[in-house]
Motif scaffolding. Structure first.
Motif, PDB file in Angstrom:
ATOM      1  N   PHE A  53       0.805  -1.282  -0.078  1.00  0.00           N
ATOM      2  CA  PHE A  53       0.051   0.008   0.190  1.00  0.00           C
ATOM      3  C   PHE A  53       0.846   1.296   0.135  1.00  0.00           C
ATOM      4  O   PHE A  53       0.122   2.312  -0.140  1.00  0.00           O
ATOM      5  CB  PHE A  53      -0.790  -0.027   1.219  1.00  0.00           C
ATOM      6  CG  PHE A  53      -2.021  -0.944   1.003  1.00  0.00           C
ATOM      7  CD1 PHE A  53      -3.228  -0.466   0.302  1.00  0.00           C
ATOM      8  CD2 PHE A  53      -1.910  -2.184   1.375  1.00  0.00           C
ATOM      9  CE1 PHE A  53      -4.315  -1.253   0.236  1.00  0.00           C
ATOM     10  CE2 PHE A  53      -3.093  -3.361   1.137  1.00  0.00           C
ATOM     11  CZ  PHE A  53      -4.145  -2.610   0.675  1.00  0.00           C
ATOM     12  N   ASN A  58       0.447   1.771  -5.812  1.00  0.00           N
ATOM     13  CA  ASN A  58      -0.671   1.962  -5.125  1.00  0.00           C
ATOM     14  C   ASN A  58      -0.989   3.123  -4.363  1.00  0.00           C
ATOM     15  O   ASN A  58      -1.929   3.461  -3.706  1.00  0.00           O
ATOM     16  CB  ASN A  58      -0.566   0.661  -4.359  1.00  0.00           C
ATOM     17  CG  ASN A  58      -0.932  -0.717  -4.896  1.00  0.00           C
ATOM     18  OD1 ASN A  58      -1.646  -0.966  -5.156  1.00  0.00           O
ATOM     19  ND2 ASN A  58       0.165  -1.321  -4.872  1.00  0.00           N
ATOM     20  N   LEU A 247      -7.972   5.428   3.522  1.00  0.00           N
ATOM     21  CA  LEU A 247      -8.668   4.004   3.058  1.00  0.00           C
ATOM     22  C   LEU A 247     -10.061   4.242   3.750  1.00  0.00           C
ATOM     23  O   LEU A 247     -10.299   4.762   4.808  1.00  0.00           O
ATOM     24  CB  LEU A 247      -8.058   2.951   3.915  1.00  0.00           C
ATOM     25  CG  LEU A 247      -8.838   1.700   3.899  1.00  0.00           C
ATOM     26  CD1 LEU A 247      -8.783   0.907   2.345  1.00  0.00           C
ATOM     27  CD2 LEU A 247      -8.243   0.788   5.078  1.00  0.00           C
ATOM     28  N   LYS A 266      -8.574   4.735  -1.464  1.00  0.00           N
ATOM     29  CA  LYS A 266      -8.590   3.258  -1.397  1.00  0.00           C
ATOM     30  C   LYS A 266      -9.873   2.992  -0.721  1.00  0.00           C
ATOM     31  O   LYS A 266     -10.278   3.658   0.097  1.00  0.00           O
ATOM     32  CB  LYS A 266      -7.300   2.721  -0.733  1.00  0.00           C
ATOM     33  CG  LYS A 266      -5.814   3.297  -1.194  1.00  0.00           C
ATOM     34  CD  LYS A 266      -4.833   2.810  -0.432  1.00  0.00           C
ATOM     35  CE  LYS A 266      -3.712   3.096  -1.283  1.00  0.00           C
ATOM     36  NZ  LYS A 266      -3.113   4.524  -0.837  1.00  0.00           N
ATOM     37  N   CYS A 283     -12.455  -4.012  -5.197  1.00  0.00           N
ATOM     38  CA  CYS A 283     -11.816  -3.421  -3.875  1.00  0.00           C
ATOM     39  C   CYS A 283     -11.194  -4.269  -2.924  1.00  0.00           C
ATOM     40  O   CYS A 283     -11.419  -5.729  -3.116  1.00  0.00           O
ATOM     41  CB  CYS A 283     -12.908  -2.821  -3.008  1.00  0.00           C
ATOM     42  SG  CYS A 283     -14.282  -3.634  -2.498  1.00  0.00           S
TER      43      CYS A 283
END
Length: 296
Positions: A53, A58, A247, A266, A283
């Motif tokens: 991440f 990403n 996130l 995200k 996802c």
């Protein structure tokens, strides 16, 4: 990251024990990924899940987590069927809770993600929200053999008061309280973004959740509903972060995941029932909120 490691998709798939077509679909954003498969990929690449991440591919490192409320942090207790049944009995309807819950779920599923996503994005205030649920509940009540127009309106209003805005018929998930405590101690910024009535703020406070969040955004208070990306950006801006550093975790693909991704965040879907349908979404897939620890 795969290319930097000098691996082909086939090599990575073999090392991770996954199918090559899965790796291909994952890289194209056509597949979601479970935490187990994240571990497999990280091990194959000799990195940590956090590295997945924080890599340039990403985006930015996660600095904040935004949460949905209903069925993400809190759940009905007793069940929706029992709470609905109490209201229905006051209008002469006696229905087994399991039947009520089954019909509710069937109508919700019949709407589909696209319809729910499109319609919820247009809701701007409590009146609009109540009208949407009136249409939904009319369909549910018709399936139960009840078609009294005024009665439907009263039942809808009472359900809004007795179910959605009543802290006495909700409980906080055990993993929710635990992950909020952990993230707070780690200094991760937290926000709550929910579609709800203005009185939802009281529910959040009475259930002991308010203290965990740096900001709380309720749709009816700001005039914007999920999945409109603007409601996510309100929270992101209040936290002083970029969307790629955030996130979002929610239980609904139609409102939570669609909106979060449109906002540039995200996104992870929480699915404590291990449903096959939610595993197919594009996802991150979670079945316990404590799995968030591996993503930070």
């Amino acid at each position: 990251m795969r290319t930097r490691a000098g691996m082909s998709q086939a090599t990575l798939a073999r090392k991770a024990g996954l199918h090559c077509s899965f790796i291909n679909s994952l890289e194209q954003g056509k597949k979601n990924i479970s935490l187990l498969n994240m571990y497999r990929l990280a091990a194959a690449l000799s990195i940590t899940i956090s590295d997945l991440f924080s890599s340039p591919i990403n985006g930015e490192t996660i600095k904040a987590v935004l949460f949905d409320l209903h069925y993400t942090l809190i759940r009905p207790n007793p069940s929706r069927g029992i709470v609905y049944g109490k209201v229905l009995r006051q209008h002469g309807l006696r229905v087994h809770p399991r039947k009520t819950k089954r019909i509710f779920n069937e109508i919700w599923d019949s709407y589909g993600d696209s319809k729910i996503s499109t319609e919820h994005a247009t809701l701007r205030d409590e009146k609009g929200m109540e009208q949407w649920w009136l249409g939904f509940h009319k369909k549910m009540l018709a399936r139960l053999g009840y078609n009294n127009k005024r009665g439907c309106e009263l039942i809808n209003s009472e359900l809004s008061r007795d179910f959605y805005t009543n802290p006495k018929v909700h409980r906080v998930y055990a993993d929710a309280m635990e992950i909020l405590t952990i993230l707070r101690k780690q200094g991760v910024k937290l926000a709550l973004v929910t579609n709800g009535y203005k009185t939802t703020k009281k529910v959040i406070r009475d259930m002991g959740l308010e203290k965990y969040f740096d900001c709380i955004v309720i749709s009816s208070a700001v005039g914007i509903s999920k999945p409109d990306p603007k409601i996510f950006k309100i929270a992101i801006n209040k936290l002083g972060l970029k969307p790629a550093e955030v996130l979002f975790v929610g239980d609904s693909y139609a409102t939570d995941i669609v909106g979060a991704k449109r906002a540039g965040c995200k996104a992870a879907i929480i699915d404590r029932k291990y449903s096959d349908r939610k595993k197919r979404y594009d996802c991150i897939y979670l079945n316990n909120l404590l799995q968030i620890k591996s993503l930070i």
